[in-house]
Design a protein around this motif. Structure first.
Motif, mmCIF file in Angstrom:
data_model
loop_
_atom_site.group_PDB
_atom_site.id
_atom_site.type_symbol
_atom_site.label_atom_id
_atom_site.label_comp_id
_atom_site.label_asym_id
_atom_site.label_seq_id
_atom_site.Cartn_x
_atom_site.Cartn_y
_atom_site.Cartn_z
ATOM 1 N N ALA A 338 0.945 -1.248 -0.078
ATOM 2 C CA ALA A 338 -0.021 -0.045 -0.009
ATOM 3 C C ALA A 338 0.838 1.220 0.113
ATOM 4 N N ILE A 339 2.049 1.007 -0.077
ATOM 5 C CA ILE A 339 2.950 2.128 -0.263
ATOM 6 C C ILE A 339 3.933 1.962 -1.541
ATOM 7 N N MET A 340 4.095 3.015 -2.178
ATOM 8 C CA MET A 340 5.258 3.041 -3.584
ATOM 9 C C MET A 340 5.794 4.106 -3.529
ATOM 10 N N ARG A 341 7.327 3.831 -4.105
ATOM 11 C CA ARG A 341 7.949 4.968 -4.517
ATOM 12 C C ARG A 341 7.977 5.213 -6.017
ATOM 13 N N THR A 342 7.594 6.486 -6.822
ATOM 14 C CA THR A 342 7.463 6.446 -8.154
ATOM 15 C C THR A 342 9.144 6.298 -8.750
ATOM 16 N N GLU A 358 -5.808 3.562 -6.479
ATOM 17 C CA GLU A 358 -5.381 2.084 -6.256
ATOM 18 C C GLU A 358 -4.942 1.910 -4.716
ATOM 19 N N GLY A 359 -5.560 2.849 -4.005
ATOM 20 C CA GLY A 359 -5.245 2.903 -2.532
ATOM 21 C C GLY A 359 -3.884 2.741 -2.071
ATOM 22 N N VAL A 360 -3.008 3.579 -2.740
ATOM 23 C CA VAL A 360 -1.577 3.533 -2.421
ATOM 24 C C VAL A 360 -1.006 5.014 -2.020
ATOM 25 N N LEU A 430 5.695 6.900 9.588
ATOM 26 C CA LEU A 430 4.640 7.746 9.029
ATOM 27 C C LEU A 430 3.239 7.332 9.545
ATOM 28 N N GLY A 431 2.957 6.302 10.386
ATOM 29 C CA GLY A 431 1.809 5.778 10.673
ATOM 30 C C GLY A 431 0.809 5.473 9.631
ATOM 31 N N VAL A 432 1.497 4.941 8.479
ATOM 32 C CA VAL A 432 0.416 4.474 7.297
ATOM 33 C C VAL A 432 0.597 3.078 7.250
ATOM 34 N N HIS A 433 -0.191 2.432 6.698
ATOM 35 C CA HIS A 433 -0.299 0.992 6.407
ATOM 36 C C HIS A 433 0.383 0.582 5.156
ATOM 37 N N ALA A 434 1.360 -0.526 5.464
ATOM 38 C CA ALA A 434 2.289 -0.993 4.265
ATOM 39 C C ALA A 434 1.700 -1.634 3.479
ATOM 40 N N TYR A 435 0.567 -2.510 3.689
ATOM 41 C CA TYR A 435 -0.124 -3.316 3.151
ATOM 42 C C TYR A 435 -1.678 -3.035 2.849
ATOM 43 N N LYS A 436 -2.243 -3.438 1.689
ATOM 44 C CA LYS A 436 -3.658 -3.323 1.519
ATOM 45 C C LYS A 436 -4.474 -4.240 2.246
#
Length: 436
Positions: A338-342, A358-360, A430-436
């Motif tokens: 659920a995290i990406m680096r362009t 995409e929920g990312v 960051l406190g964000v989810h790594a996976y969907k």
């Protein structure tokens, strides 16, 4: 003959007196060190139960529940499922989750966010032979007692971090199950929320003596533009974390069979977590490396399939590229990032909109080691240590071209720790989810 009879009687009296004294001395309360106290009964079953309590206590001091190897406060639920297979049930409980493994007669409480196990429970049938009387006789009185629903819970503080709990249903005297609990590993509600940075935005730092003046000018211009863009898209695009003494080490362009495994070994040696942005087309050739990264508790994240500049693709092409990468990663670790680096950090409104659909979440960086430009270990280390600030996200690479990082990384970790920084993964920072 009478004299022999008298001597025999005296010996019997002495033997009985010794037994009585021994029994009286065994009733002394055990020491606070929780060393199991031998039970004086000659019952074979009671001796067996006392031995069992000793094993339970020793395991709890190590952070393990009896008869399994997973350590509260260290193991993740993903590591459990990697070895035991998928849980039979997975239920929400307060701020955490509880996964049950019926065949193993075990369950684990873990945080939703970082998936760290904080509670390990055993329902093994042999535990139900234990009674409160036997527990107290072996371990002494509990440090505290609480009640939840129809259960009485007797709590022993077995180490500075861990508690051993015996759960006994009300109206009975027999143990239903036991728990080893690490209270300090439970994320609090505030830690479960995405980081609110407010006005805390870092500039992107890092220099190279190998770039031309033109290339350097373009890089400085991009850095300013992307930071300004991030300020207007908080929560969707991150350059850095909050103003706390934490940093994240991130690694792009893997996996490979040389640099990535070496970097993984270094992180494991220093017991710090990393975040790996993998290129989708390289996942299948190095599936074992990807799985090892994940199984060791590090994050496996999306860095596109072909490393194309997303700003030069249309929305449909971006969606297709992301999906191919997600499919490749999910086939190996069973989870979708659920995290990406362009690629190249190239991100604009079109790209961010497509990624959000995409929920990312897009996560870039605030320190660039420029390890792709300069091959000297000291320059790479200096780019980090001379610029490090609270909440920095540090960019490195793990392709075959960046073997210099194998030399630089231990120095970076040691000096960051010397400065008092905690090195965490992006989910924690960051406190964000790594996976969907």
């Amino acid at each position: 003959m009478k004299r022999k009879s008298l001597i025999y009687s005296l010996l019997v009296v002495l033997a009985v007196t010794f037994v009585i004294c021994s029994c009286e001395s065994s009733e002394v309360s055990p020491s606070p060190s929780l060393s199991p106290t031998p039970v004086t009964s000659t019952s074979p079953s009671l001796s067996k139960e006392t031995e069992l309590l000793g094993q339970i206590l020793d395991s709890a001091r190590e952070g393990r529940v009896w008869i399994n190897e997973f350590v509260v406060g260290q193991s993740t639920i993903d590591q459990v499922e990697s070895q035991w297979g998928k849980s039979d049930t997975n239920d929400e409980a307060g701020l955490g989750m509880y996964a049950s493994f019926t065949g193993r007669k075990a369950s684990f409480g873990y945080n939703k966010l970082n998936r760290l196990v904080f509670d390990s429970r055993s329902y093994d049938q042999s535990l139900q032979n234990l009674t409160l009387d036997i527990i107290v006789q072996s371990l002494g009185p509990s440090d505290s007692k609480t009640e939840i629903g129809t259960d009485d819970i007797y709590i022993y503080k077995v180490s500075p971090k861990n508690q051993l709990k015996f759960i006994i249903p009300k109206g009975t005297s027999k143990v239903d199950h036991i728990s080893v609990f690490s209270e300090g590993s439970v994320l609090k509600e505030a830690e479960m929320q995405p980081v609110s940075k407010g006005n805390y935005f870092l500039s992107i730092e890092g220099k190279s003596n190998q770039l031309t003046q033109t290339a350097w000018a373009k890089m400085l211009d991009w850095r300013k533009t992307i930071v300004d863009f991030a300020k207007s898209h908080q929560g969707d695009l991150y350059i850095n974390g909050a103003d706390e003494k934490k940093v994240a080490l991130t690694f792009d362009d893997g996996p490979d069979d040389q640099t990535t495994p070496a970097v993984l070994d270094i992180l494991n040696t220093y017991k710090v977590k990393g975040s790996f942005f993998f290129i989708g087309k390289q996942v299948n050739p190095y599936m074992d490396v990807v799985k090892r990264v994940y199984d060791n508790g590090h994050l496996v994240l999306n860095h596109s399939f072909n490393h194309d500049d997303y700003t030069k693709l249309d929305a449909n092409q971006i969606h297709a590229d992301m999906k191919k990468t997600e499919d490749a990663i999910r086939a190996v670790i069973g989870k979708t990032p659920a995290i990406m680096r362009t690629p190249y950090g190239a991100t604009n409104h079109k790209v961010l909109t497509a990624v959000k659909q995409e929920g990312v979440t897009v996560v870039l960086w605030s320190i660039d080691t420029l390890d792709w430009s300069q091959k000297e270990s000291d320059n790479i280390v200096n780019n980090v240590i001379s610029n490090v600030r609270n909440g920095d996200i540090i960019l490195m690479h793990t392709s075959k071209k960046q073997t210099v990082n194998i030399e630089a990384l231990p120095k970076i970790i040691e000096q960051l720790q010397k400065k008092g920084f905690s090195i965490v993964d992006l989910e924690t920072l960051l406190g964000v989810h790594a996976y969907k």
